[in-house]
Design an enzyme around this catalytic site. Structure first.
Site, PDB file in Angstrom:
ATOM      1  N   HIS A   3      39.982  10.604 -13.065  1.00 13.16           N
ATOM      2  CA  HIS A   3      39.580  11.702 -12.189  1.00 13.16           C
ATOM      3  C   HIS A   3      39.338  11.155 -10.790  1.00 13.16           C
ATOM      4  CE1 HIS A   3      38.218  14.200 -15.716  1.00 13.16           C
ATOM      5  NE2 HIS A   3      37.950  13.008 -16.217  1.00 13.16           N
ATOM      6  N   GLU A  85      35.854   8.273 -13.401  1.00 10.99           N
ATOM      7  CA  GLU A  85      35.907   8.910 -12.086  1.00 10.99           C
ATOM      8  C   GLU A  85      36.107   7.841 -11.026  1.00 10.99           C
ATOM      9  OE1 GLU A  85      35.596  12.172 -11.276  1.00 10.99           O
ATOM     10  OE2 GLU A  85      34.767  13.070 -13.093  1.00 10.99           O
ATOM     11  N   HIS A 121      43.314  13.959 -14.985  1.00  6.76           N
ATOM     12  CA  HIS A 121      42.719  15.271 -15.244  1.00  6.76           C
ATOM     13  C   HIS A 121      43.789  16.350 -15.118  1.00  6.76           C
ATOM     14  CE1 HIS A 121      38.754  17.719 -14.510  1.00  6.76           C
ATOM     15  NE2 HIS A 121      39.311  17.992 -15.670  1.00  6.76           N
ATOM     16  N   ASP A 131      43.435  16.298  -9.875  1.00  6.90           N
ATOM     17  CA  ASP A 131      43.079  14.882  -9.760  1.00  6.90           C
ATOM     18  C   ASP A 131      43.671  14.051 -10.906  1.00  6.90           C
ATOM     19  OD1 ASP A 131      41.024  16.483 -11.179  1.00  6.90           O
ATOM     20  OD2 ASP A 131      39.871  14.644 -11.329  1.00  6.90           O
TER      21      ASP A 131
END
Length: 146
Positions: A3, A85, A121, A131
């Protein structure tokens, strides 16, 4: 699952990603936060712009990073995926330090679990999420992941 995140959007550094993932984001700290402060969102890892890796959720626990999602016919990707992330945005290249940290993290996970598919994602929520975005170097990541 890869992400990107920045809070507020396009801003890097600061405490706001931590605050969101820890359920303590102040809705009054920035106008954008009013709509997201109550979300139940988390990730297993965050890789900051300088390559620092922060763990929020142990890999054997569910993190809330995927939302409505499907991968290879399986729904609810939060139930079977690890969320990573990268501090960033769709319109900004990621840093060398982030790729180095991502390589080290994925190699370590692969040593424990075997080779796992790396997806974005956008792959598990097409049309809803974009993303990690067009600046993410998938070829580079797949080379060090193989």
């Amino acid at each position: 699952m890869i992400h990107n995140i920045s809070l507020p959007p396009g801003d890097f550094g600061g405490p706001y990603i931590d605050d969101l993932f820890m359920g303590r984001l102040d809705p009054n700290a920035h106008p954008y936060f009013a709509d997201i402060a109550a979300l139940r969102v988390s990730s297993h890892y965050l890789i900051r712009r300088d390559g620092e890796v922060i763990t929020y959720v142990p890999e054997d626990k569910r993190a809330w990073h995927a939302g409505v999602s499907s991968w290879q016919g399986r729904e609810k990707c939060n139930d079977f995926s690890i969320g990573i992330e990268l501090e960033g945005a769709d319109d900004v290249p990621f840093t060398e330090q982030q790729y180095a940290a991502l390589e080290a993290l994925t190699r370590e996970m692969f040593s424990r679990y075997g080779t796992l598919p790396l997806v974005g994602h956008s792959d598990i929520a097409p049309g809803r999420k974009t993303d990690p975005g067009p600046y993410f170097d998938w070829e580079r990541v797949r080379n060090f992941a193989s």
